[in-house]
Design an enzyme around this catalytic site. Structure first.
Site, PDB file in Angstrom:
ATOM      1  N   SER A  53       0.884  -1.194  -0.134  1.00 23.18           N
ATOM      2  CA  SER A  53       0.055   0.132  -0.047  1.00 23.18           C
ATOM      3  C   SER A  53       0.858   1.172   0.126  1.00 23.18           C
ATOM      4  O   SER A  53       0.573   2.386  -0.607  1.00 23.18           O
ATOM      5  CB  SER A  53      -1.056   0.026   1.113  1.00 23.18           C
ATOM      6  OG  SER A  53      -0.162  -0.146   2.422  1.00 23.18           O
ATOM      7  N   GLU A  54       1.930   1.175   0.598  1.00 21.89           N
ATOM      8  CA  GLU A  54       2.854   2.268   0.538  1.00 21.89           C
ATOM      9  C   GLU A  54       4.352   1.687   0.632  1.00 21.89           C
ATOM     10  O   GLU A  54       4.680   0.993   1.367  1.00 21.89           O
ATOM     11  CB  GLU A  54       2.711   3.394   1.674  1.00 21.89           C
ATOM     12  CG  GLU A  54       1.612   4.301   1.129  1.00 21.89           C
ATOM     13  CD  GLU A  54       0.409   4.308   1.935  1.00 21.89           C
ATOM     14  OE1 GLU A  54      -0.415   4.920   1.616  1.00 21.89           O
ATOM     15  OE2 GLU A  54       0.275   3.289   2.631  1.00 21.89           O
ATOM     16  N   THR A  55       5.229   2.713   0.110  1.00 22.18           N
ATOM     17  CA  THR A  55       6.660   2.475   0.281  1.00 22.18           C
ATOM     18  C   THR A  55       7.286   3.718   0.715  1.00 22.18           C
ATOM     19  O   THR A  55       6.897   4.807  -0.013  1.00 22.18           O
ATOM     20  CB  THR A  55       7.368   2.150  -0.923  1.00 22.18           C
ATOM     21  OG1 THR A  55       7.006   0.762  -1.465  1.00 22.18           O
ATOM     22  CG2 THR A  55       9.038   1.963  -1.122  1.00 22.18           C
TER      23      THR A  55
END
Length: 313
Positions: A53-55
């Site tokens: 979902s995020e980096t």
């Protein structure tokens, strides 16, 4: 804000699970500890390839600068970073679980938390503002505590709530009357909707495109769906279609926003510690601790994080 174009070999991408002590639990995040050579396009491409979902992408502050434009004194020399966060589809202003993951990864890389009782402090300059993060080890687990930017809570227009409910397939009568809809911010905007029952929360089958369109219009990062189990324990789910993800397993930014929501509506005392359980319906259980302090507007969100072995990434 745009960084310079990337040159040379691609940086190492670490993978951590946040708000859990088990690699298969919580919310996985990609972490790039030195993204100074990456431009926006490269960061987005890496985030899309990682698929979480995020980096988080960290850029060390220049020597003699705290990287945040503030003088809060948090952190130590060399522990100030610009932090940027990308979903597989776009950049987001702030991400709690990736902040926790990145801070734990930094502390482990630096050898700062090798024994129980060890502590480290960092400051992340995010698009939302300066976010101090404290990291500590206790009983073998490494935890990070972020302090949010100043939060705010606003009314959710009735027509927008009705559209959200229609996209979710919820009826108005399935909302908990004592937890009214609001839009809450603590680094990113979230629409908070409270289910009247745990069963309603467990059934999540929504119109992806319809909810995404509403969220883009309202500049929302997630819709935070909650159910109150007890005075200080809540269960949460966070649809995240604007990030290209059906559901986020553990959402630190939304937890911080929810802490502000709970305080604004006097759902809990001004001095409180809340537990948010998230990811259980996805098979990735996580625990987020939200701390409110009397007289302090900013919200603290804590959780453990652990590296994901290569074979499980």
């Amino acid at each position: 804000m745009t960084t310079k174009s990337s040159t040379g070999p691609s940086p190492a991408v670490l993978r951590y699970a946040a708000f859990t002590t088990e690699p298969a639990g919580g919310n996985p995040a990609g972490v790039v500890l030195d993204a100074a050579g990456l431009d926006d396009e490269a960061m987005l491409a890496i985030a899309a390839e990682v698929g979480y979902s995020e980096t988080a992408f960290l850029i060390p502050a220049a020597e003699g600068s705290d990287g945040s434009g503030s003088s809060d004194g948090s952190g130590s020399p060399g522990r100030h970073y610009t932090a940027r966060y990308f979903s597989p589809k776009a950049e987001v202003p702030f991400c709690g679980h990736a902040t926790v993951a990145a801070a734990v990864a930094l502390a482990e890389r630096d050898g700062a938390v090798t024994g129980d009782g060890a502590q480290a402090a960092y400051v992340f300059a995010t698009r939302a503002g300066s976010v101090p993060v404290a990291v500590s080890r206790a009983e073998g687990a490494v935890r990070a505590t972020l302090t949010s930017v100043t939060p705010r809570v606003e009314e959710a227009p009735a027509d927008d709530v009705a559209e959200a409910l229609a996209a979710l397939g919820w009826g108005a009568g399935e909302l908990a009357a004592e937890l009214p809809p609001r839009i809450a911010f603590a680094g990113a905007r979230h629409l908070v909707l409270a289910a009247a029952t745990r069963e309603r929360l467990a059934r999540l089958d929504y119109d992806f495109a319809r909810l995404e369109a509403l969220m883009r219009r309202l500049d929302l990062t997630t819709v935070q769906l909650v159910w109150r189990e007890s005075p200080y324990v809540f269960h949460a789910r966070d649809p995240f279609p604007v990030g290209g993800v059906v559901e986020d397993p553990a959402t630190g930014a939304a937890a911080a926003a929810f802490g502000a929501y709970a305080r604004e509506l006097a759902l809990v005392p001004a001095e409180s510690v809340l537990t948010l359980r998230q990811g259980e319906d996805m098979g990735r259980p996580g625990v987020l601790t939200v701390t409110l302090r009397d007289g302090e507007k900013r919200v603290r969100v804590s959780g453990a994080a652990v590296a994901i072995p290569a074979g499980q990434a």
